[in-house]
Design an enzyme around this catalytic site. Structure first.
Site, PDB file in Angstrom:
ATOM      1  N   GLY A 183       0.790  -1.224   0.000  1.00 26.07           N
ATOM      2  CA  GLY A 183       0.000   0.000   0.000  1.00 26.07           C
ATOM      3  C   GLY A 183       0.822   1.273   0.000  1.00 26.07           C
ATOM      4  O   GLY A 183       0.273   2.359   0.194  1.00 26.07           O
TER       5      GLY A 183
ATOM      6  N   SER B 294       2.619   2.473  -2.595  1.00 30.56           N
ATOM      7  CA  SER B 294       2.768   3.112  -3.904  1.00 30.56           C
ATOM      8  C   SER B 294       1.689   2.608  -4.854  1.00 30.56           C
ATOM      9  O   SER B 294       1.000   1.626  -4.565  1.00 30.56           O
ATOM     10  CB  SER B 294       4.157   2.827  -4.509  1.00 30.56           C
ATOM     11  OG  SER B 294       4.293   1.450  -4.829  1.00 30.56           O
ATOM     12  N   GLY B 295       1.539   3.297  -5.976  1.00 27.44           N
ATOM     13  CA  GLY B 295       0.684   2.828  -7.053  1.00 27.44           C
ATOM     14  C   GLY B 295      -0.760   2.592  -6.667  1.00 27.44           C
ATOM     15  O   GLY B 295      -1.381   3.376  -5.935  1.00 27.44           O
TER      16      GLY B 295
ATOM     17  N   TYR C 288       5.447 -14.541 -14.987  1.00 32.24           N
ATOM     18  CA  TYR C 288       4.546 -13.539 -14.411  1.00 32.24           C
ATOM     19  C   TYR C 288       3.086 -13.878 -14.694  1.00 32.24           C
ATOM     20  O   TYR C 288       2.240 -13.873 -13.785  1.00 32.24           O
ATOM     21  CB  TYR C 288       4.879 -12.152 -14.957  1.00 32.24           C
ATOM     22  CG  TYR C 288       3.921 -11.078 -14.512  1.00 32.24           C
ATOM     23  CD1 TYR C 288       3.891 -10.627 -13.198  1.00 32.24           C
ATOM     24  CD2 TYR C 288       3.019 -10.502 -15.414  1.00 32.24           C
ATOM     25  CE1 TYR C 288       2.998  -9.656 -12.779  1.00 32.24           C
ATOM     26  CE2 TYR C 288       2.129  -9.522 -15.006  1.00 32.24           C
ATOM     27  CZ  TYR C 288       2.120  -9.106 -13.697  1.00 32.24           C
ATOM     28  OH  TYR C 288       1.233  -8.140 -13.294  1.00 32.24           O
TER      29      TYR C 288
END
Length: 250
Positions: free
Chosen positions: A15, A17-18, A151
């Site tokens: 939580g 960033s972004g 990913y």
């Protein structure tokens, strides 16, 4: 504000960033008692200042299973049991198949899959009745993109976990859903170590193949998390809220 999360206790991993930070800001403004986590103490402190509303930040690494109990204990001692858990910590790692090393493979799996599983498992004793768990997946969970084998497979695994968790926890009145963003205007590629030219190339590619011809915003994603966290989605579990500008299906 409608205060849809008034006095709700919310924990948001990643939580600082972004999308995670944008979601924390909206949750706090909607009345939630917010705790964010991240691996970097300096960015956590900056994020807490941005969020306001007496939010707290805790340095915690999802790779370390032993870090979860101290995290949840502190949340319980500070705010009480958890009503909303946003499992958002994750990384991007792209490479041709031939270039994937065991170290790269293990890192992505440890954070995006193993970390997600144990973030939820270790939280269970600390969740309130009627809690909402939201896992950040991705629109690419159902796509095949060159260079994304590891990913993409972790994002598909997250989606499978959502379905399994939802089926197992519905009897405990706990809802579990995914939110799957598309291309979003965040520093995620920069944090992954991409050079500016690579970052621009990736962003331009995703904009070009997105029907809406733009990246989404952090604020748009935060509204999706608010929907899944609040009673507005009270009849939804095991689902996937797709916010990708049409990338997957159009």
């Amino acid at each position: 504000m409608s205060f849809k999360l008034k006095n709700k206790v919310a924990v948001i991993t990643g939580g600082n960033s972004g999308i995670g930070l944008g979601t924390a800001k909206l949750f706090a403004a909607e009345g939630a008692k917010v705790t964010i986590t991240g691996r970097n103490a300096a960015t956590i402190e900056t994020a807490i200042t941005e969020i306001g509303y007496d939010a707290i930040g805790i340095v915690s690494d999802v790779i370390n299973i032993n870090s979860f109990e101290p995290l949840y204990e502190r949340v319980k001692d500070t705010f009480g049991k958890i009503d909303v858990l946003v499992v958002n910590a994750g990384i991007v790692s792209l490479s041709p198949i031939e270039g994937v090393t065991e170290e790269m493979f293990d890192q992505v799996i440890d954070i995006n899959y193993k970390g997600v599983f144990f973030t939820v498992q270790k939280a269970l004793p600390y969740l309130n009745n009627g809690a909402s768990i939201i896992i950040t997946s991705s629109t690419v969970a159902n796509k095949g993109l060159s260079g994304g084998s590891v990913y993409l497979s972790t994002k598909a695994a997250e989606r499978a976990l959502v379905r399994a968790f939802a089926a197992e926890l519905v009897g405990k009145n706990i809802r579990v859903n995914a939110l799957s963003p598309g291309s979003i205007d965040t520093p995620i590629f920069k944090k992954a170590g991409f050079a500016q030219e690579q970052e621009d190339e990736m962003n331009n590619f995703f904009v070009s193949v997105t029907p809406m011809k733009r990246a989404g915003t952090v604020e748009e994603m935060a509204k999706g998390f608010l929907f899944l966290a609040s009673d507005d989605s009270s009849y939804m579990t095991g689902g996937d809220l797709l916010l990708d500008g049409g990338f997957r299906d159009l």
